[in-house]
Design a protein around this motif. Structure first.
Motif, PDB file in Angstrom:
ATOM      1  N   CYS C 104     -13.415 -55.799  18.994  1.00  0.00           N
ATOM      2  CA  CYS C 104     -14.579 -56.395  18.316  1.00  0.00           C
ATOM      3  C   CYS C 104     -15.227 -55.398  17.365  1.00  0.00           C
ATOM      4  CB  CYS C 104     -15.632 -56.828  19.332  1.00  0.00           C
ATOM      5  SG  CYS C 104     -15.239 -58.343  20.152  1.00  0.00           S
ATOM      6  N   TYR C 168     -16.043 -63.048  20.397  1.00  0.00           N
ATOM      7  CA  TYR C 168     -17.229 -62.182  20.282  1.00  0.00           C
ATOM      8  C   TYR C 168     -17.371 -61.512  18.924  1.00  0.00           C
ATOM      9  CZ  TYR C 168     -17.485 -62.969  25.242  1.00  0.00           C
ATOM     10  OH  TYR C 168     -17.577 -63.574  26.460  1.00  0.00           O
ATOM     11  N   GLN C 171     -20.380 -62.302  16.671  1.00  0.00           N
ATOM     12  CA  GLN C 171     -21.695 -61.737  17.017  1.00  0.00           C
ATOM     13  C   GLN C 171     -21.875 -60.345  16.423  1.00  0.00           C
ATOM     14  OE1 GLN C 171     -22.791 -62.025  21.105  1.00  0.00           O
ATOM     15  NE2 GLN C 171     -21.644 -63.914  21.393  1.00  0.00           N
ATOM     16  N   ASN C 222     -22.309 -58.622  25.805  1.00  0.00           N
ATOM     17  CA  ASN C 222     -21.055 -59.349  25.651  1.00  0.00           C
ATOM     18  C   ASN C 222     -20.084 -59.025  26.775  1.00  0.00           C
ATOM     19  OD1 ASN C 222     -21.595 -60.856  23.458  1.00  0.00           O
ATOM     20  ND2 ASN C 222     -20.722 -59.446  21.985  1.00  0.00           N
TER      21      ASN C 222
END
Lengths: 427, 360, 312
Positions: C104, C168, C171, C222
């Protein structure tokens, strides 16, 4: 005095910004208008000179300074530096140029990256211009820090901006500016955020740097006092234009433009013997998106004459100011006769006012005029004629004054129409 | 800006009811300390002054000297963890020991405050009219609506804001107009005492001069007492009757502006005036070093490490507040009292070399 | 050296400068999370048996045996030791979560930086894509991605981590993009431009360090969510197979049938592990949020004790 060659030669520079409209306008990407932040400025900076740009917020002085580094894109006009035109340079050419022209910012706390140490911040200027060796960089950084008085240098190299005082931070900003050996520094209000007791110190440092490194300065400020001390030449700016420019001594000894005079009168002075200025210009700097007709300063000018550019919005201001002096009953009666002021929100030279009958409106206008016969607006009114339920007010057409030679300086004001250098009209 | 002339009736209506000739505000040995992660900051450390009805006192000093803290301390607007003591009497009533309810009643109606950034104090979603109605209702809930509007419009007119703008929103005003709006809002409850914290700092030169003029008229026309906090000695000279010079939490010198500025007694006052760049400046002067750490201030006079006149006594013994020659007070051993200086105390103080490392 | 000091100071800040609930949440969260991390790292030494071990010294474990001295948490129907599987499960969970956060950050942060810094059509297109991803029910998205990726990579930890990352990344992108948009207006960015810095330099050396600060908070929050999603995927029989690694969700699925038969231990311990780790991570995240976010931060102020006047 031998004339030094021009280092920077700005011709007819304009910087316009598009205004984004409301939510809907933003969605469809339509612009709501244009702000002429800098509106046709011509000025030169000579080698070794300090040129002051003095004005209030909205005068375009900061935008002009940023345009000199190519940080604000020029809409039209040219900026000559060393024979090259800055406005037509590519991005990489501009980046290379920034070794020669550097900038000092108003707020030293904001101008330094909070996550870089002093050594990193100053050294990064060298790094981006291709100095790979960190040893060599360190050497130059130490030299620059010593030159701006941050000694012992070891104490500062690894400090973060938050560990430094305001004056120290501004010294770091200056070190970053001089580390590449520039020829011109654009200093945008370099001392206005600092405490009184250090302002003089930073100003002294800038003078020393000028002496030692042969720098030229463009000094941007709203503060006439520091400009008077620091600058060789001063340009007074108002709403994107230069209204007066000349040698510092002449500007301060014989201010010509009414705006210059007003600024001088309004400058706060710690001498208690000095009488408080009473005849200050009214109102504030107008909206640059829809500037006044004619001379931009005319709505606030105590010396304005017929051809200064009077228009509907000035009449609106007059009525509103008048109503601050009336009792509520009088206000209710008068505002009923005059009706909505929305018609007076546009820059028109012929405008209809009133809905309560021509006589009623006329008597209100006459009353205002009787109360303050010296109000400059009346000089601009050409005619008041009956028009339906109200009156039509016609103004004299305005003249947009250009910079003209007047007694050793250049002034943009209709009161100084003469071209001959020896004739300075009264004022 | 020509100030609107006020009709006598209106003017009388806005007179705060001043009883007696005693001071409106009388502060004695006020201290305000802040809690931090390192210890207590002695932001205000033993300050005394009086403010007569209709008088403007300029509180001048550099950033961090405690001038804003003092202003907020008087109003009872302090952050959590701050403590204050001493005595502040508003018309004889002790403000510091008052119950929170009484203090709240006093704020706004009797004690007003004007801030540097007007926009931070105006709710952008409320019309000007709503701001005024709310302010008046808070303290006079029974006033009929018509009265409320009437009073609000009067206050606005005095500040040169036309009644046509009464239903506008704050963002429709320019910076100077907003500051006038704030002043009108502070005046509408006719307070006897107003604290103005840097009211002109965010404004342009010409607008600043306009506001200074309004403040000037305020004391003349309404007998409102004003504590004007500023870093600009020029503003003090133009808008104040008396001046109090603050350094490191102490008022080091106070007196009539003309007296103090013409013949400053305290070395700090003198150096501050000398380092101010004005239109008559011909050479640059500055004060070396920086103000002391107020968590652990140096013993004796706090200005001693930077003072060009420092004597041995200055570094060991707190200076005593004495009558200033020419009126007012000053605390400096160089001025006196000479008979209290111990033997050898007048020797020149050996000061540490002040490098840029300690610069403000 | 300076960088190390910076990191250490940044790590210490939450403790030295905070007070009250935020501090306690952080401490308790860190303790819980720390225990699981230790379990994960030292699983081979802590766990009494392997995660797919059904016998020891040639003797089969009992089938669905109740907790005993031999098997503290009992055994399940496949003869596996529940305690060992729970401990090894921590390793799987932490591996997947760390890997997915890494993915991420590596993808979301640069995308956000570039998008926020340049603006224009690039920004709009990226925003649209990311918002579309974000608008999808995240679990559904995870299922789809894990189907696709398991086909490609098999039921490995990497495949599951990647499918978790997919839900994720938006975000991280969003947060970094928004902070970049406001940070690029700062004077120090203009100052960087004024010294002649290129866009890449500005993004790397001036913006990155200042926009990255919100990432630890979303990261930990997360992570908690990722544990749940991972367990959810395992429960549906997707993702990691029980012979590849021990995975709590998968074990819960198998324990489903046991519950009716009075075999409570096969479901209780993996379930408890999920609850504890999620709680721990959430506490760390919220605690970090309160300490790093200046609008929420309560500084630990020393009480003011005024000295008596004579002392002055």
């Amino acid at each position: 005095m031998p004339t030094k060659p021009d280092l920077i030669d700005v011709r007819d520079l304009s910087v316009h910004f598009g205004l984004r409209g409301g939510t809907l306008g933003r969605l469809v990407g339509r612009d709501a208008g244009v702000v002429r932040a800098v509106d046709g400025i011509s000025v030169t900076l000579r080698e070794g000179e300090v040129l002051g740009l003095v004005g209030e917020s909205g005068s375009g002085k900061s935008t002009f300074g940023r345009a000199l580094l190519g940080l604000a894109p020029a809409t039209s006009g040219t900026i000559g530096f060393d024979g090259a035109d800055l406005t037509s340079m590519s991005r990489s050419e501009l980046r290379a140029l920034r070794q020669s022209i550097q900038m000092v910012f108003q707020d030293p706390s904001a101008a330094l990256n909070p996550s870089m140490t002093v050594a990193e911040a100053v050294g990064d200027a060298l790094r981006v211009h291709g100095m790979k060796s960190s040893v060599e960089r360190r050497e130059r950084v130490v030299e620059a820090l010593e030159r701006v008085g941050l000694s012992p240098v070891q104490l500062f190299l690894d400090k973060y901006p938050r560990d430094l005082s305001g004056g120290q931070k501004q010294r770091v900003v200056l070190a970053r500016a001089i580390v590449m050996g520039p020829r011109v520094l654009v200093a945008d209000e370099p001392i206005s955020m600092l405490d009184m007791s250090v302002r003089a110190k930073i100003l002294q440092l800038m003078l020393d740097l000028k002496q030692d490194l042969g720098l030229s300065y463009v000094y941007i400020t709203h503060d006439l006092a520091s400009a008077k001390f620091f600058c060789d030449r001063i340009a007074i700016m108002y709403l994107g234009r230069i209204v007066e420019i000349g040698d510092t001594e002449e500007i301060f000894a014989n201010p010509r433009h009414p705006y210059t005079k007003a600024l001088l009168r309004a400058a706060p002075d710690p001498d208690p013997a000095r009488a408080v200025a009473k005849d200050l210009p009214r109102g504030e700097v107008p909206d640059a998106a829809v500037p006044p007709l004619g001379c931009s300063f005319h709505p606030r000018c105590p010396e304005a004459v017929a051809q200064c550019g009077w228009e509907a919005r000035d009449l609106r201001t007059l009525l509103e100011t008048h109503w601050t002096r009336r009792t509520p009953e009088e206000y209710d009666a008068e505002s009923a006769a005059v009706g909505s002021l929305d018609a007076l929100a546009r820059p028109d030279t012929s405008v209809h006012v009133g809905r309560g009958g021509a006589d009623a409106v006329r008597s209100i206008l006459d009353r205002i005029r009787d109360e303050e016969p010296d109000e400059p607006l009346w000089r601009g009114v050409a005619d008041v004629t009956d028009d339906g339920a109200g009156v039509r007010v016609d103004f004299h057409p305005g003249v947009d004054p250009a910079l003209r030679r007047a007694g050793g300086v250049d002034v943009a004001c209709v009161l100084y129409p003469d071209d001959s250098p020896d004739d300075s009209a009264g004022g | 800006m020509t100030q609107p002339e006020l009709d006598p009736v209106l003017e009388a209506e806005f007179q705060p009811d001043v009883t007696g000739d005693g001071p409106v505000i009388s502060a004695r040995d006020v201290r305000v300390w802040y809690g931090t992660t390192r210890g207590a900051i002695r932001a205000v450390d033993g300050v005394s002054f009086d403010l007569a009805p209709g008088e403007t006192l300029g509180l001048v000093g550099e950033s961090g000297c405690g001038k804003s803290t003092l202003g907020r301390g008087l109003m009872g607007l302090l952050p959590a963890g701050a403590k204050r003591d001493g005595e502040v009497r508003f018309r004889g009533e002790d403000v510091l020991t008052m119950s929170p309810r009484d203090a709240h009643r006093l704020r706004g109606s009797q004690l007003g405050m004007i801030f540097q950034e007007p926009m931070t104090r105006l709710n952008p979603l409320l019309r000007v009219s709503a701001h005024f109605e709310e302010a008046i209702r808070q303290h006079e809930p029974k006033l009929p609506k018509r009265e409320v509007t009437q009073r609000a419009l009067d206050a606005l007119r005095m500040m040169g804001i036309p009644p046509t703008r009464y239903r506008s929103y704050p963002h429709e005003f320019s910076g100077g107009m907003r500051q006038r709006l704030m002043i009108a809002l502070a005046l509408v409850l006719r307070p006897a005492f107003i604290v103005a914290d840097e009211p002109t700092t965010a404004l342009d030169v010409l607008v600043e001069a306009q506001i200074v003029q309004i403040l000037n008229d305020l004391r003349r026309d309404f007998r409102t007492s004003l504590l004007l906090i500023t870093h600009n000695v020029g503003i003090v000279a133009e808008a104040c009757d008396r001046v109090a010079v603050m350094y490191a939490g102490r008022i080091v010198e106070q007196g009539r502006v003309a007296d103090v500025f013409a013949a400053p007694q305290h070395p700090y006052t003198r150096e501050l005036l000398r380092s101010t760049i004005s239109l008559r400046t011909t050479g640059l002067n500055f004060i070396p070093g920086s103000p002391p750490d107020l968590i652990d201030p140096p013993p004796g006079c706090r200005f001693a490490p930077r003072c060009p006149q420092a004597m041995a006594v200055c570094a060991t013994t707190d200076p005593i507040t004495i009558e200033r020659p020419g009126g007012g007070q000053v605390e400096c051993w160089a001025v006196g009292p000479t008979d209290l200086i111990p033997a050898g105390g007048t020797a020149r103080l050996q000061q540490e070399e002040l490098a840029v490392a300690d610069e403000a | 050296m300076a960088a190390l000091r910076r990191v250490l100071r940044a790590l210490a800040t939450p403790f030295t400068q905070t007070a009250g609930l935020g501090r306690w949440m952080l401490v308790i969260g860190l303790v819980i999370t720390g225990i699981f991390v230790l379990l994960a790292i030292f699983a081979p030494w802590i766990a009494p048996y392997g995660f797919a071990q059904a016998s020891a010294d040639g003797v089969d474990f009992p089938k669905a045996g109740a907790p005993s001295g031999e098997h503290w948490f009992g055994t399940d129907r496949l003869l596996f030791d529940v305690m060992s599987r729970t401990i090894w499960g921590a390793r799987t969970a932490i591996e997947v979560v760390i890997l997915s956060i890494l993915i991420c950050v590596v993808i979301g942060v640069p995308l956000g930086l570039v998008s926020g810094y340049y603006g224009g059509w690039l920004d709009r297109v990226l925003l649209l894509v990311m918002d579309a991803l974000f608008a999808f029910p995240s679990f559904l998205l995870a299922i789809v991605f894990s189907f696709l990726l398991t086909d490609l990579f098999g039921g490995s930890v990497l495949a599951v981590a990647m499918s978790l990352s997919a839900i994720y990344i938006p975000q991280y992108y969003r947060v970094v993009r928004n902070t970049t948009v406001s940070a690029k207006e700062a004077t120090y960015v203009e100052a960087a431009r004024a010294i002649g810095a290129k866009d890449g330099v500005i993004m790397r050396r001036y913006l990155f360090g200042n926009v990255i600060q919100s990432v630890p908070v979303i990261g930990t929050l997360n992570a908690a969510d990722a544990i749940l999603t991972l367990a959810g995927l395992g429960f549906l029989g997707l993702g990691i197979q029980s012979t590849d690694a021990a995975e709590w969700g998968h074990d819960l699925n198998r324990a489903l049938a046991d519950a009716g038969a009075g075999v409570w231990w096969t479901g209780l311990y993996p379930g408890l592990a999920i609850v504890l780790l999620v709680t721990g991570l959430t506490l760390v995240g919220e605690g970090l949020n309160e300490t790093l976010n200046p609008t929420l931060r309560k500084r630990r102020l020393l009480p003011v004790v005024m000295t008596t006047r004579e002392d002055r």
